[in-house]
Structures are given as C-alpha cells and as structure tokens.
Design an enzyme around this catalytic site. Sequence first.
Site, PDB file in Angstrom:
ATOM      1  N   LEU A   1      29.770   1.074 -32.147  1.00  0.00           N
ATOM      2  CA  LEU A   1      30.088   1.192 -30.716  1.00  0.00           C
ATOM      3  C   LEU A   1      31.185   2.199 -30.393  1.00  0.00           C
ATOM      4  CD1 LEU A   1      29.913  -2.567 -29.628  1.00  0.00           C
ATOM      5  CD2 LEU A   1      28.230  -0.771 -29.198  1.00  0.00           C
TER       6      LEU A   1
ATOM      7  N   GLY B   1      13.667   4.085 -29.775  1.00  0.00           N
ATOM      8  CA  GLY B   1      14.987   4.343 -30.335  1.00  0.00           C
ATOM      9  C   GLY B   1      14.960   5.415 -31.400  1.00  0.00           C
TER      10      GLY B   1
ATOM     11  N   ASN C   1      24.462   0.370 -21.206  1.00  0.00           N
ATOM     12  CA  ASN C   1      24.427  -0.709 -22.182  1.00  0.00           C
ATOM     13  C   ASN C   1      25.868  -1.191 -22.363  1.00  0.00           C
ATOM     14  OD1 ASN C   1      24.770  -1.195 -25.390  1.00  0.00           O
ATOM     15  ND2 ASN C   1      22.725  -1.831 -24.801  1.00  0.00           N
TER      16      ASN C   1
ATOM     17  N   THR D   1      18.911  -4.178 -33.695  1.00  0.00           N
ATOM     18  CA  THR D   1      18.639  -3.930 -35.112  1.00  0.00           C
ATOM     19  C   THR D   1      18.753  -5.200 -35.959  1.00  0.00           C
ATOM     20  OG1 THR D   1      20.943  -3.322 -35.368  1.00  0.00           O
ATOM     21  CG2 THR D   1      19.378  -1.526 -35.054  1.00  0.00           C
TER      22      THR D   1
ATOM     23  N   CYS E   1      24.958  -6.619 -31.188  1.00  0.00           N
ATOM     24  CA  CYS E   1      25.259  -5.517 -32.093  1.00  0.00           C
ATOM     25  C   CYS E   1      25.797  -6.035 -33.420  1.00  0.00           C
ATOM     26  CB  CYS E   1      26.288  -4.572 -31.483  1.00  0.00           C
ATOM     27  SG  CYS E   1      26.644  -3.199 -32.574  1.00  0.00           S
TER      28      CYS E   1
END
Lengths: 302, 257
Positions: free
Chosen positions: A73, A265, A99, A193, A130
């Site tokens: 991030l 993505g 986001n 993910t 995340c």
Amino acid sequence: MADIKVNIAGLQMKTPVMTASGTFGYGLEYADLVNLEDIGAIIVKGTTLNARQGNDYPRMAETPSGMLNCVGLQNKGAEYFCKHIYPEVKDIKTNVLVNVSGSSPDDYARCAELIDELDHIPAIELNISCPNVKQGGMAFGVTTSGAASVVRAVRAVYHKPIIVKLSPNVTSIADIACAVQDEGADALSCINTLMGMSIDIEKRRPRLSISTGGLSGPCVKPVAVRCVWQVARAVKIPVVGLGGISSAEDAIEFMMAGASAVQVGTANFIDPAISVKIAQGISDWLDSHGYRSVQEIVGAIL
Amino acid sequence: MRKFQKNLTVSEIQFLGGKYVLLKLTDTDPLPEILPGQFVEVLTPNSQTLLRRPISINYVDRDTNQLWLLVAMIGEGTRALGRLREGDQLNLVFPLGNGFSPVQKAGEEVLLVGGGVGIAPLLEYGKYLRENGASPSFLLGGRTAADILLLDKFESIAPVYITTEDASAGEKGFVTQHSILLEKSFDRISVCGPKPMMVAIAKYAKLANIPCEVSLENMMACGLGACLCCVEKTVKGNVCVCTEGPVFDINDLTWQI
Ligand SMILES: Cc1cc2nc3c(=O)[nH]c(=O)nc-3n(C[C@H](O)[C@H](O)[C@H](O)COP(=O)(O)OP(=O)(O)OC[C@H]3O[C@@H](n4cnc5c(N)ncnc54)[C@H](O)[C@@H]3O)c2cc1C
Ligand SMILES: Cc1cc2nc3c(=O)[nH]c(=O)nc-3n(C[C@H](O)[C@H](O)[C@H](O)COP(=O)(O)O)c2cc1C
Ligand code: FES
C-alpha cells in the site's frame, strides 16, 4: 450489437470491465496505451489516510501462471490524492473509483470522508483484504465482526456507493459477504490476492522482502470463480468478479458465476489495452451466441 | 514522451557466444523518439512466463528503422527470446524510463562503464554523445574476453578500454583497476552492470568527486509506474525505477558508498 452497459449499485458503466486497484496506477500511466474512456471504471491504487512507504524491495516474484506482490500500500495519503492527483484524474471520461485502505475503522472512515467530497469520484472500493500490511487490512477482512466494523464506520460518513473488496483467505467468504451486506455495502468485489510465498532455493531466502505476498494472475482464477459463485448465491447486492481474468471468455465465466461486472488486474501488465479488448470480446461473444444484453448471462449458472 | 505497444519484426538474430544473443528488430513505421538508456518491456513468445521482461535499447538505427536488443539468456523468458526465428513478431511496450543525462557541455569527457550485459544501453548512449558534441570513452569489463560483446561496434564510436579478470583481453582485473582512470580525467561517468561493479565505480566517482549516474535493473512487472513493484530506496523515499529511473544520480541513492 449486444448491450454491454451495466449499472452496479447506481454506478453507470459503458462496459462491464473495470481495472483493478494497484494494477493500473491512476490510469494516467496507461493513457498512451489504451483509450481510458473505453474502460468501464478505473479503480486507482490503494489510498490510506496517511502516506505509506510500503515494503522494501523486492516486492514481486513471478510464479507459475501468476505473480506474488508485497507492495504494501505505498501511497502518498488521502490529502495528497485530493490535492494533487484528483485534479489530474477527474476529467477522465469514465468512472474513477478510489480504493480505500486503513489500519483501524476510524482510519478507513476518515479517509473515506475526504474522498466523499470529491464530486468526480462516484464510489469507493473498501479494501478490507490486503495481505501485505502488518496491521489492519486483511485482519479486518478475515472475520465477520472485523469486516462489519469497517463497513459500519465508513457507511456512517460516506454517502455514495461502497463496494467492499473481499479476501479469499477466509474459511467462509459467504459469511463475510453477508456481514458486510448487512452493514450497508452496496456491492462486493471478489477477490483480492491469495496469500502466498516463494523461495529462491539457491539463495536460501524468500523471494519477497517480507517473505509472504499476494498471489494474482491466471493461476488464481478457479479460486476466484468459486468465491464469486459462493458470494453471489449468498447476497442480494451486485458482485464484481476478479482474479486471473485475461480474456473475454474468462470474464464471461465470472459473469455466469454471478458477477455483474468484472475487474482486470495482473493482465494489464501483459497487455495494457486488455480491459478494452475484453469488453469488445464480451460484446462479440454475446452477438455470436445470440444474446441481446450482457444481463442475460449474469448468474446463468446460479 | 509517447509510449507505444507495437509488434516489431525480428529481422536478424546473432548469437554472440555463451549466453548472449543480439536481436535486431524492424518497425514498419518510423521508430518513435527514443532516448539513450531507455528500455522496452518485451512479451516473450512461446514460453511459460507470464509477465513481460525489461530489456535495454541497445542501439537505434534510423536508416534501417532497426532497434537492437542485447540479451543474456539467464532464465526462461530470456531463453525464449533466444529461440526466436527471423521473421517472427515481437510485441514491445516502449520506450520506457528516463534515460541517461543529455550532453551537458560541448567536448565534455564522459566515461561509460559497463559490465556483462550491462554494456547494452551504453552503445546507444555513446553514439548519442558522439553525435551531439561530447567526447565519450568506453570502459568495458568482463570475466573473460568472450564477455566483451559487440567490440567492433563500440570501437566504431569511441575509444574502448577493457579489463578482464583472466587477462584474456585488455588489462587484468576489474574496471575500477584500469589505468585509464589514473591517466585521464573525466567530467562525468555513467555505469550499467552488475550491482557490485556499479557500487565500486560509484565509490570511485564519489572519492574523485566526479558526477556519476548508474542504470539499475530492478525486477519489474508493469514498466509503467503503475504497480510499484520495482522501487529503489532514494533520498526521496521509495521511487519507481521504471519511471524515475532506470538511471539515477548516485547522490540520490542510499547506497553505502
Ligand atoms: C531496466 C532494465 C533493463 C534491462 N536490460 C537488459 C538487457 O539489455 N539485456 C539483458 O539481457 N537483460 C536486461 N535486464 C535484465 C532482464 O530483464 C532479466 O534478466 C530478465 O527479466 C530475466 O528474465 P528470465 O525469464 O530470463 O529469468 P527469470 O527466470 O525471471 O529469472 C532468472 C533468475 O534471474 C533473476 N532475475 C530476474 N530478473 C532479474 C533482474 N531484473 N535483476 C536481477 N536478477 C533478476 C531471478 O531472480 C532468477 O534467479 C534489464 C532489466 C531492467 C530492469
Ligand atoms: C502489484 C499489485 C498491487 C495491488 N494493490 C492492490 C491495492 O492497493 N488494493 C487492492 O484492493 N488490491 C490490490 N491488488 C489486488 C488486485 O486489485 C486484484 O484483486 C488481484 O490482483 C487479483 O486480480 P488479478 O488476478 O486480475 O490480478 C494488487 C495486485 C497487484 C498484482
Ligand atoms: S514496474 Fe510497475 S511500477 Fe515499475
């Protein structure tokens, strides 16, 4: 020509194909290589209340049919976004979504509040999933109470549609989806993910700086399709499907599993124009199979 | 500078011995503006790999509309490039990155130091410097004579100084030990090669108070500044090598030099 326009919780999109957060920068990075206006929505990279430096290099490793990343991030914070990046993206003639990430419900809420003021950001995607930050992020996304607490805090201050992005790294993704729906989420996106790891055996060390990272790309697709299917059967709000999509056929598979729209993505790295090609491919496929609208295939196997 | 995604045709393939291959690619349109030190992201065909691979632009020939890539075949993706045939198409996203510094003043003496396949971008840079009124020299290092690639081409542009670890060509030792560094003074230095070599030259340059830039090869996914995978720690924090680099002033890096 088949109608491929979609409406996700009030968000009007020219095509059902969006670009996934963290893989498409702020859109501007791709401006020479794809017509941004032809993308259904651009979701910009993970934004947090305060600036974050992210994790150390190395942050990526290629794996069979996929990649691991532990970017962590990295971003300049919500205020910087509002002041310096928003003026550059607000005139892109498509939906630009932010986001939002954080390390406490309050963090998420304060970040969302700042974004709420931006007229040309029609919705946010809450990243409660995340895997690459020590504190928060996925910690919220992996329990129903944690996920609910974040959505509740944001719902109280944010007035436009909220899409909540779910983690596949949970026992029951449908339970989390229901908890988030109950707190007023307008739509869901799945999946983020999968937590993974890779080791360089010659160097006897993990390939990523923080050892573990998030797996994305074609290898995650079957897991993602399964998640979308489980979630779509459990909730009433629209589901946006992603995870390994790199062709129109992939996108259609997600839509049949219950996704009203999709995100692309990792595939953007391979073909910067893939999001527009997939939209065209969906339209062609619908035509050749005698469908008049993309709606006709959404949830076809539910 | 405008970026493109295009198919170029493989018009010539030269195996240079060992793991090295030179690909000459031809564009049907005139090649776009390209700065020395920029790179391409190439899609490697018929391989198990997923992501593109970053490769420096080795040489641009505007007369024949050719762009050259000098590749060390070290893994699946680069080996796939070595399996190409003349006439094949290769998909590139380019030109990417910032490139080396433009000419600062007429006649400036610029030393271009390269090791291994790191010599790739120096050829185009040397040509640019020569054509634009600067005075480049090449200092190329390798383990053995076979590692000194495209020597004729380098010599056609500027004086070439060589070191090899086994003394099979040029002076014996590492680039930092070459006598030219004592004999001649340079206005600035540009380096591309293995990290230990770049660090050694950076140390030398810092001590000698010579401006020095290095070209980094961090692993990349997008090459466009979008994924933030390729970052290098700098005095400004983590920055993308693919957009703010690959060329950095050594004073902007946080290397222990
Ligand atoms: C800006 C830039 C310019 C480059 N220019 C050239 C060039 O002109 N010619 C050339 O031959 N190569 C160049 N490289 C390096 C090249 O991109 C890598 O060698 C290539 O990506 C390896 O791919 P592969 O599939 O063959 O190997 P892989 O199977 O991906 O990797 C093989 C091994 O090499 C390591 N590795 C892979 N990529 C890198 C990297 N970037 N740095 C360090 N180790 C790595 C892996 O960890 C692994 O151990 C450049 C890299 C960058 C970032
Ligand atoms: C380099 C990289 C960075 C990412 N950053 C974010 C992020 O900031 N926020 C987020 O919600 N998801 C992030 N993701 C996850 C993607 O948005 C997406 O959920 C995931 O990659 C699966 O889709 P794909 O297989 O199509 O890539 C990132 C993924 C990658 C590869
Ligand atoms: S490689 Fe994606 S930001 Fe540099």
